[in-house]
Write an enzyme that holds these catalytic residues in place. Structure first.
Site, mmCIF file in Angstrom:
data_model
loop_
_atom_site.group_PDB
_atom_site.id
_atom_site.type_symbol
_atom_site.label_atom_id
_atom_site.label_comp_id
_atom_site.label_asym_id
_atom_site.label_seq_id
_atom_site.Cartn_x
_atom_site.Cartn_y
_atom_site.Cartn_z
ATOM 1 C CD GLU A 70 33.328 35.830 34.281
ATOM 2 O OE1 GLU A 70 32.624 35.032 33.826
ATOM 3 O OE2 GLU A 70 32.830 36.932 34.957
ATOM 4 C CE LYS A 248 51.498 47.268 50.049
ATOM 5 N NZ LYS A 248 51.012 46.601 51.225
ATOM 6 N NE ARG A 254 48.554 50.932 43.051
ATOM 7 C CZ ARG A 254 49.056 50.818 44.189
ATOM 8 N NH1 ARG A 254 48.354 50.372 45.285
ATOM 9 N NH2 ARG A 254 50.251 51.580 44.394
#
Ligand SMILES: *Cc1c(COP(=O)(O)O)cnc(C)c1O
Length: 449
Positions: A70, A248, A254
């Protein structure tokens, strides 16, 4: 042996080990083998899909998945981040250099989170945003009433011009963008589409945004790879914020990313974390770094040009087979087909299912002014990013258009469908997406269907 061979072999070892490791889970192992078989023996023509390199797969299956990180490099909330800081810094540096951007945030888990972060960075709830109509090519995150974006901000939509003779028309209506900008005074103007086959020029949007004092965001989810490959104009440095997906046309894992100038860097970073997300997916960020490096190679420019060349060939062949093309053709990786000219009764839904059964994977899509619902539709959307990665060229595109026409011309003919399915399998066998893997897949599968 060249260093390239050495690298290829070690990647393969990593992957076969990962696949071997799955053998303790017979269900997921079998499904993985079955999905590899599906991807290898059917045509992948979904415009938002691609085949990543084995290196990208290896990085996204790596030990970085174990690390909590984080925060941002140098400013983390947990210990043990010495190496992931290097990974994320490298990913950011590669993204900046690939696109020529001042600042990159590579943490968004998806394109949707990248867009939400961009909105959060420059808008307050209730603010007005101008974006593309969903039924004319826009994305759910551009203000759909079912999306958090549409529930949080006041979206006003522009669309495309009417269809004209000889493929004129069905282009983004820049007069309407300018008129709506003047009357609605949006705080943000969004360019970017999910189903649109033309180049989007960022400059006229910039001029309109400047005239009305709006910020300008370019959602490059689809053309990111074409921009990186130099075949589409870059919105970086023109738009205030550029968001994109990495999976894409860019051919990475992804995920999503945001690019911006130094002025918005802090707002974007705090919108992504802690605004929207918790711990970043450092294994995916490692894979994004791999993809950015791949996209910076000369071979990727050839790839991007090949994607567009293939889309043009597919469009021309589909047009000859009797399909009307939305906007008359294509300048990117997509071909949008209006089925009504081919068969007035054939819906996008039915066509998608018929093609799926024949091993041709694509998706139904609304066309501008579609009288049918988004679930039924009158159109199909095809994309050439994955097929081009697999090595297919313009001859294969013509072949694919012929197969599509034959399937859709005989909706009830099961033996014809099976014949086409066999032809598709044959075609795909010459272009395996992961050539070294045949030995890894399907050994224990009884049927080859
Ligand atoms: C695909 C897409 C997105 C969303 O990407 P996800 O990774 O599916 O969340 C956003 N905007 C546009 C224009 C897209 O095409």
């Amino acid at each position: 042996m060249s260093s390239r061979d050495v690298r290829a072999i070690s990647e393969r070892d990593l992957l076969s080990e990962a696949i071997d490791a799955l053998s303790g889970d017979p269900e997921i192992s079998e499904m993985t083998a079955a999905e590899l078989d599906r991807q290898s023996t059917t045509l992948q023509l979904i415009a938002s899909e691609n085949f990543t390199s084995e290196a990208v797969l290896a990085a996204s299956g790596s030990v970085f998945t174990n690390k909590y990180a984080e925060g941002y490099p140098g400013r983390r909330y947990y210990g043990g981040n010495r190496i992931v800081d290097q990974v994320e810094d490298l990913a950011r540096e590669r993204a900046r250099s690939l696109f020529g951007a001042d600042h990159a945030n590579v943490q968004p888990h998806a394109g949707a989170s990248a867009n939400l972060a961009a909105y959060m960075a420059v808008l307050e709830p209730g603010d007005t945003v101008l974006a593309m109509r969903l039924d004319q090519g826009g994305h759910l995150t551009h203000g759909s009433p079912v999306s958090i974006t549409g529930k949080t901000y006041r979206f006003v939509a522009y669309g495309v011009t009417a269809a004209g003779p000889d493929g004129s028309g069905e282009r983004i209506d820049m007069d309407q963008v300018a008129d709506l900008a003047r009357t609605e005074r949006p705080k943000l103007i969004v360019a970017g589409t999910t189903a649109y086959s033309r180049i989007i020029d960022p400059l006229p949007f910039r001029q309109i945004a400047d005239e009305v004092g709006a910020k300008f965001m370019f959602d490059a989810a689809h053309p990111a790879g074409l921009i990186a490959g130099g075949v589409h104009p870059s919105p970086v440095g023109v738009a205030d914020i550029v968001t994109f997906t990495t999976h894409k046309t860019l051919r990475g894992p992804r995920g999503g990313a945001v690019l911006c100038g130094a002025d918005l860097a802090k707002s974007i970073d705090s919108a992504v974390f802690p605004g929207l997300q918790g711990g970043p997916l450092e294994h995916v960020i490692a894979a994004k770094a791999v993809a950015f490096r791949e996209a910076a190679q000369p071979a990727f420019r050839e790839y991007a040009a090949g994607v567009v060349e293939n889309a043009k060939a597919l469009a021309a062949a589909l047009s000859s087979a009797g399909f009307r093309l939305v906007s008359g053709g294509t300048e990117n990786h997509q071909v949008l087909v209006d089925l009504r000219s081919f068969d007035a009764d054939l819906t996008g839904q039915a066509a998608q299912e018929l093609l799926d059964a024949a091993g041709i994977t694509c998706n139904r899509n609304q066309i501008p002014g579609d009288p049918r619902s988004p679930f039924v539709t009158s159109g199909l959307r095809f994309g050439t990013a994955a097929a081009t990665t697999a090595g297919m060229g313009t001859a294969e595109m013509a072949e694919i258009a012929r197969l599509v026409g034959e399937v859709l011309r005989r909706p009830g003919d099961d033996s014809k469908r099976d014949e086409i399915r066999a032809e598709v399998r044959d075609l795909c066998s010459a272009f395996p997406p992961y050539p070294g893997w045949s030995k890894l897949r399907g050994d224990h599968l009884t049927s080859g269907s």
